[in-house]
Write a protein that holds these residues in place. Structure first.
Motif, PDB file in Angstrom:
ATOM      1  N   PHE A  46       9.103   2.834  -9.863  1.00  0.00           N
ATOM      2  CA  PHE A  46       9.242   1.398  -9.638  1.00  0.00           C
ATOM      3  C   PHE A  46       9.562   1.196  -8.158  1.00  0.00           C
ATOM      4  O   PHE A  46      10.491   1.812  -7.637  1.00  0.00           O
ATOM      5  N   TYR A  47       8.790   0.343  -7.493  1.00  0.00           N
ATOM      6  CA  TYR A  47       8.973   0.140  -6.057  1.00  0.00           C
ATOM      7  C   TYR A  47       9.042  -1.344  -5.738  1.00  0.00           C
ATOM      8  O   TYR A  47       8.373  -2.166  -6.376  1.00  0.00           O
ATOM      9  N   ASP A  48       9.862  -1.683  -4.782  1.00  0.00           N
ATOM     10  CA  ASP A  48       9.977  -3.070  -4.319  1.00  0.00           C
ATOM     11  C   ASP A  48       8.633  -3.515  -3.754  1.00  0.00           C
ATOM     12  O   ASP A  48       7.991  -2.787  -2.999  1.00  0.00           O
ATOM     13  N   GLU A  49       8.197  -4.727  -4.120  1.00  0.00           N
ATOM     14  CA  GLU A  49       6.888  -5.212  -3.681  1.00  0.00           C
ATOM     15  C   GLU A  49       6.780  -5.320  -2.159  1.00  0.00           C
ATOM     16  O   GLU A  49       5.680  -5.317  -1.605  1.00  0.00           O
ATOM     17  N   ALA A  50       7.915  -5.403  -1.456  1.00  0.00           N
ATOM     18  CA  ALA A  50       7.903  -5.499   0.003  1.00  0.00           C
ATOM     19  C   ALA A  50       7.966  -4.140   0.683  1.00  0.00           C
ATOM     20  O   ALA A  50       8.103  -4.064   1.907  1.00  0.00           O
ATOM     21  N   SER A  51       7.840  -3.073  -0.084  1.00  0.00           N
ATOM     22  CA  SER A  51       7.923  -1.730   0.485  1.00  0.00           C
ATOM     23  C   SER A  51       6.812  -1.492   1.496  1.00  0.00           C
ATOM     24  O   SER A  51       5.720  -2.064   1.399  1.00  0.00           O
ATOM     25  N   HIS A  52       7.076  -0.602   2.440  1.00  0.00           N
ATOM     26  CA  HIS A  52       6.133  -0.311   3.520  1.00  0.00           C
ATOM     27  C   HIS A  52       4.833   0.275   2.976  1.00  0.00           C
ATOM     28  O   HIS A  52       4.807   0.930   1.926  1.00  0.00           O
ATOM     29  N   ALA A  53       3.756   0.064   3.705  1.00  0.00           N
ATOM     30  CA  ALA A  53       2.435   0.550   3.304  1.00  0.00           C
ATOM     31  C   ALA A  53       2.430   2.057   3.077  1.00  0.00           C
ATOM     32  O   ALA A  53       1.724   2.566   2.191  1.00  0.00           O
ATOM     33  N   SER A  54       3.208   2.799   3.853  1.00  0.00           N
ATOM     34  CA  SER A  54       3.232   4.254   3.697  1.00  0.00           C
ATOM     35  C   SER A  54       3.772   4.657   2.334  1.00  0.00           C
ATOM     36  O   SER A  54       3.325   5.664   1.750  1.00  0.00           O
ATOM     37  N   MET A  55       4.721   3.903   1.808  1.00  0.00           N
ATOM     38  CA  MET A  55       5.273   4.203   0.490  1.00  0.00           C
ATOM     39  C   MET A  55       4.234   3.916  -0.590  1.00  0.00           C
ATOM     40  O   MET A  55       4.042   4.716  -1.520  1.00  0.00           O
ATOM     41  N   LYS A  56       3.548   2.807  -0.452  1.00  0.00           N
ATOM     42  CA  LYS A  56       2.510   2.456  -1.426  1.00  0.00           C
ATOM     43  C   LYS A  56       1.357   3.447  -1.371  1.00  0.00           C
ATOM     44  O   LYS A  56       0.803   3.831  -2.411  1.00  0.00           O
ATOM     45  N   ASP A  57       0.991   3.893  -0.170  1.00  0.00           N
ATOM     46  CA  ASP A  57      -0.086   4.867  -0.040  1.00  0.00           C
ATOM     47  C   ASP A  57       0.304   6.197  -0.677  1.00  0.00           C
ATOM     48  O   ASP A  57      -0.526   6.862  -1.321  1.00  0.00           O
ATOM     49  N   GLY A  58       1.547   6.608  -0.497  1.00  0.00           N
ATOM     50  CA  GLY A  58       2.014   7.830  -1.137  1.00  0.00           C
ATOM     51  C   GLY A  58       1.927   7.752  -2.647  1.00  0.00           C
ATOM     52  O   GLY A  58       1.490   8.697  -3.315  1.00  0.00           O
ATOM     53  N   LEU A  59       2.321   6.603  -3.199  1.00  0.00           N
ATOM     54  CA  LEU A  59       2.281   6.432  -4.655  1.00  0.00           C
ATOM     55  C   LEU A  59       0.849   6.403  -5.177  1.00  0.00           C
ATOM     56  O   LEU A  59       0.588   6.846  -6.298  1.00  0.00           O
ATOM     57  N   ARG A  60      -0.078   5.894  -4.375  1.00  0.00           N
ATOM     58  CA  ARG A  60      -1.487   5.893  -4.803  1.00  0.00           C
ATOM     59  C   ARG A  60      -2.023   7.317  -4.955  1.00  0.00           C
ATOM     60  O   ARG A  60      -2.934   7.566  -5.744  1.00  0.00           O
ATOM     61  N   LEU A  61      -1.459   8.242  -4.185  1.00  0.00           N
ATOM     62  CA  LEU A  61      -1.897   9.632  -4.263  1.00  0.00           C
ATOM     63  C   LEU A  61      -1.176  10.416  -5.356  1.00  0.00           C
ATOM     64  O   LEU A  61      -1.545  11.556  -5.640  1.00  0.00           O
TER      65      LEU A  61
END
Length: 377
Positions: free
Chosen positions: A118-133
């Motif tokens: 679960f991640y905050d919607e305002a999290s940095h793009a790098s965090m979202k990119d990591g989760l996509r992988l």
């Protein structure tokens, strides 16, 4: 070639939306833009310290020679990681080449198939990119909304992770870390905190917000980024020894990249040695942020976020993106380096000016910026 047309079409689409990105250089402007919060990136004291310390490590290669798992590792890495872990009250640390690489390397490797993040919607793009992988299932929750996270946690399966920033890079607001830690304890979830915009500014020695709040034992991993208040480069993941060992074996962003050069490591070592001395600068920059937020909120036609950190967002009430870009251009013409932040960096409709305060800014510069914004609006 067909690919040229495709790329030109994508660029034309962004230009039509009035948010085409372009590189630019600026000189002679008052800095309200950079991440050099404490002035270490321009510090002559740090520069001299680096030059003197480099002599102690002249026996090491000037540049990196390969992945740390091959030829790239040496004693300075090991010494520095021990210093980093101790400084941020962790058991162990592992260096990465940037904050982006650290977040991608950590979040792509740690959550496994069958786990939930679960991640905050305002999290940095790098965090979202990591989760996509990652092979784990991930869900966003509303920004800084503990109630929404509590509801989303009902979807959890496997090992559960909660991922946040301690200070958010666009809004400049703080995560409710104490409430998050309590929720994670109840849900048996591992809390991961990106301290990029808090390191240097919070804690008795600038350790970050996790340590300032005494939550280091309740946070599984801290991501410590060095391209902001530390005035250097690279990043580290701080956590238990078993996490370091795991990342060395499974984090592709660590395994398959060349290690940092010796100069970058020396710069970090020296920045850490100066950081405890900068309490005056920490107080100065927070005072300036409070002053600017208070003055900007008196101007008709704009809204400024509260001064929870050294990052302020300024919203234009009318005129949209065109007005925002025009105001930024006017401010730059007035010799103030202030940049607009546009979609897709922020959600459409939430475009803003991002104003950053530094310990080397002055009250006179703030007064000048306020007057310029009032004139340009």
């Amino acid at each position: 070639m067909e690919i040229h047309k495709r790329l030109q079409q994508k660029l034309a689409e962004r230009a039509a939306q009035d948010n085409l990105r372009q590189l630019k250089t600026t000189t002679g402007l008052t800095d309200f833009c950079s991440n050099d919060y404490l002035g270490l990136a321009r510090s002559e004291k740090l520069r001299a310290h680096i030059q003197a310390t480099e002599q102690q490590y002249s026996h090491l290669p000037l540049g990196a020679t390969g992945s740390r798992l091959l030829s790239g590792n040496h004693i300075l890495f090991e010494e520095l990681e021990k210093t980093i872990a101790k400084y941020h009250h962790g058991e162990a640390a592992l260096l990465y080449n940037s904050g982006y690489a650290a977040n991608v390397g950590l979040l792509s490797a740690l959550p496994q198939r069958g786990d939930t993040v679960f991640y905050d919607e305002a999290s940095h793009a790098s965090m979202k990119d990591g989760l996509r992988l990652s092979f784990a299932k991930s869900y966003s929750f509303r920004h800084n909304n503990l109630q929404d996270l509590e509801q989303k946690l009902k979807l959890a399966k496997g090992q559960v992770y909660v991922v946040v920033e301690s200070v958010y890079s666009m809004e400049g607001d703080k995560a409710p870390l104490q409430g998050l830690a309590q929720l994670c304890k109840t849900a048996n979830a591992a809390l991961i905190v990106d301290e990029a915009h808090a390191v240097g500014l919070y804690g008795d020695k600038g350790e970050g917000l996790t340590v300032a709040l005494g939550l280091e034992s309740q946070v599984f991993a801290q991501v410590i980024t060095y391209g902001k208040a530390m005035g250097a480069h690279g990043a580290a993941v701080v956590g238990p020894q078993v996490l370091r060992d795991f990342l060395i074996n499974y984090s592709r962003a660590f395994i398959y990249t060349t290690g940092l050069p010796t100069h970058a490591l020396v710069a970090l070592k020296c920045a850490y040695s100066l950081l405890p001395e900068l309490d005056k600068e920490r107080q100065q920059v927070k005072m300036l942020s409070s002053q600017l937020s208070e003055q900007l909120n008196k101007i008709n036609g704009i809204r400024c976020t509260p001064s929870e950190s050294v990052i302020l967002s300024v919203f234009v009430e009318e005129g949209g993106t065109a007005k925002l870009k025009a105001l930024a251009s006017f401010l730059q013409a007035e010799k103030f380096d202030v940049r607009p932040v546009l979609s897709p960096t922020v959600p459409k409709g939430q475009e803003r000016l991002r104003v950053i305060l530094h310990a080397y800014n002055t009250l006179q510069e703030i007064d000048g910026l306020v007057k310029a914004i009032a004139k340009g609006i």
